[in-house]
Design an enzyme around this catalytic site. Structure first.
Site, PDB file in Angstrom:
ATOM      1  N   ASP A  61      -5.687  -0.251  -1.937  1.00 51.01           N
ATOM      2  CA  ASP A  61      -6.796  -1.111  -2.882  1.00 51.01           C
ATOM      3  C   ASP A  61      -7.915  -1.580  -2.147  1.00 51.01           C
ATOM      4  OD1 ASP A  61      -5.337  -2.994  -1.086  1.00 51.01           O
ATOM      5  OD2 ASP A  61      -6.275  -4.345  -2.334  1.00 51.01           O
TER       6      ASP A  61
ATOM      7  N   ASP B 258       0.906   3.252   4.816  1.00 51.91           N
ATOM      8  CA  ASP B 258       0.026   3.832   3.950  1.00 51.91           C
ATOM      9  C   ASP B 258      -1.142   4.346   4.698  1.00 51.91           C
ATOM     10  OD1 ASP B 258      -0.826   1.439   4.769  1.00 51.91           O
ATOM     11  OD2 ASP B 258      -1.598   0.563   2.853  1.00 51.91           O
TER      12      ASP B 258
ATOM     13  N   ASP C  48      -4.826   2.284  11.158  1.00 55.31           N
ATOM     14  CA  ASP C  48      -6.396   2.217  11.258  1.00 55.31           C
ATOM     15  C   ASP C  48      -6.275   1.695  12.676  1.00 55.31           C
ATOM     16  OD1 ASP C  48      -9.123   1.383  10.969  1.00 55.31           O
ATOM     17  OD2 ASP C  48      -8.593   1.050   8.943  1.00 55.31           O
TER      18      ASP C  48
ATOM     19  N   GLY D 109       0.678  -1.163   0.149  1.00 58.16           N
ATOM     20  CA  GLY D 109      -0.126   0.053   0.079  1.00 58.16           C
ATOM     21  C   GLY D 109       0.849   1.211  -0.156  1.00 58.16           C
TER      22      GLY D 109
ATOM     23  N   ARG E 127      -5.644   1.130  -6.539  1.00 56.73           N
ATOM     24  CA  ARG E 127      -4.378   1.506  -5.991  1.00 56.73           C
ATOM     25  C   ARG E 127      -3.862   2.577  -6.924  1.00 56.73           C
ATOM     26  NH1 ARG E 127      -2.210  -2.243  -2.744  1.00 56.73           N
ATOM     27  NH2 ARG E 127      -2.452  -4.468  -2.984  1.00 56.73           N
TER      28      ARG E 127
END
Ligand code: 5GP
Length: 172
Positions: free
Chosen positions: A154, A95, A98, A39, A160
């Site tokens: 993605d 990337d 979370d 990512g 992406r």
């Protein structure tokens, strides 16, 4: 799909991050950028082009386990670094952060290799979903709780290559 970050916003912010990182690491020597596959590749390439200091770009590949291991953030290293990071300054490029579980695991893993310093630069931060609280040294954008794609992120390997970041509202 709803566009959350435009190409111009991303470009400007990545440039700012590059300037800040260049200033912070200037004169410190031996910086290794560790980009997490897959990512963060787009972010790593663009950010590294904005750096005005010498660096080595390296990659670490990870893949999630299913079930309980995944909920504890245990990941499998599918491709390890080529470079030794012993006594070198390491900047981990993520990337998106979370739950923070993946980052937590990676930081613990890299710390055992005795780097001179270990910092994190995340392109996106989603603080609402955080389980493990890890301070981010550098962060591109903070976003509310959406499932996002684009700029390296993605959905089942699609999207992406979008130049924007968008919230995916209906899963195809
Ligand atoms: P964590 O929950 O451990 O912080 O995030 C682990 C990984 O899940 C991220 O590096 C990213 O690859 C993926 N991920 C988390 N949130 C999203 C999201 O909103 N969109 C996409 N495409 N991937 C995500």
């Amino acid at each position: 799909m709803e566009i959350l970050l435009t190409r111009e916003q991303i470009k400007a912010r990545v440039k700012e991050l590059g300037e800040k990182i260049s200033a912070d690491y200037s004169g410190k020597g031996d910086l290794v950028l560790v980009a997490v596959l897959r990512g963060s590749v787009y972010f790593a390439v663009d950010l590294s082009r904005c750096l005005e200091i010498p660096f080595v770009l390296d990659f670490i590949g990870i893949s999630s386990y299913a079930g309980a291991a995944s909920s504890r953030g245990i990941v499998r290293i599918t491709k390890d670094l080529e470079s030794s990071i012993v006594q070198r300054h390491v900047l981990l490029l993520e990337d998106i952060v979370d739950t923070g579980l993946t980052l937590n695991y990676l930081m613990q893993n890299l710390r055992t290799r005795n780097p001179a310093s270990l910092r994190v630069c995340a392109f996106l931060d989603m603080p609402a979903r955080r389980i493990v609280n890890i301070p981010l040294d550098y962060c591109g954008f903070s976003l509310p709780d959406f499932y996002v794609v684009g700029y390296g992120l993605d959905h089942q390997e699609r999207y992406r290559n979008l130049e924007v970041v968008a919230a995916l509202k209906e899963m195809p």
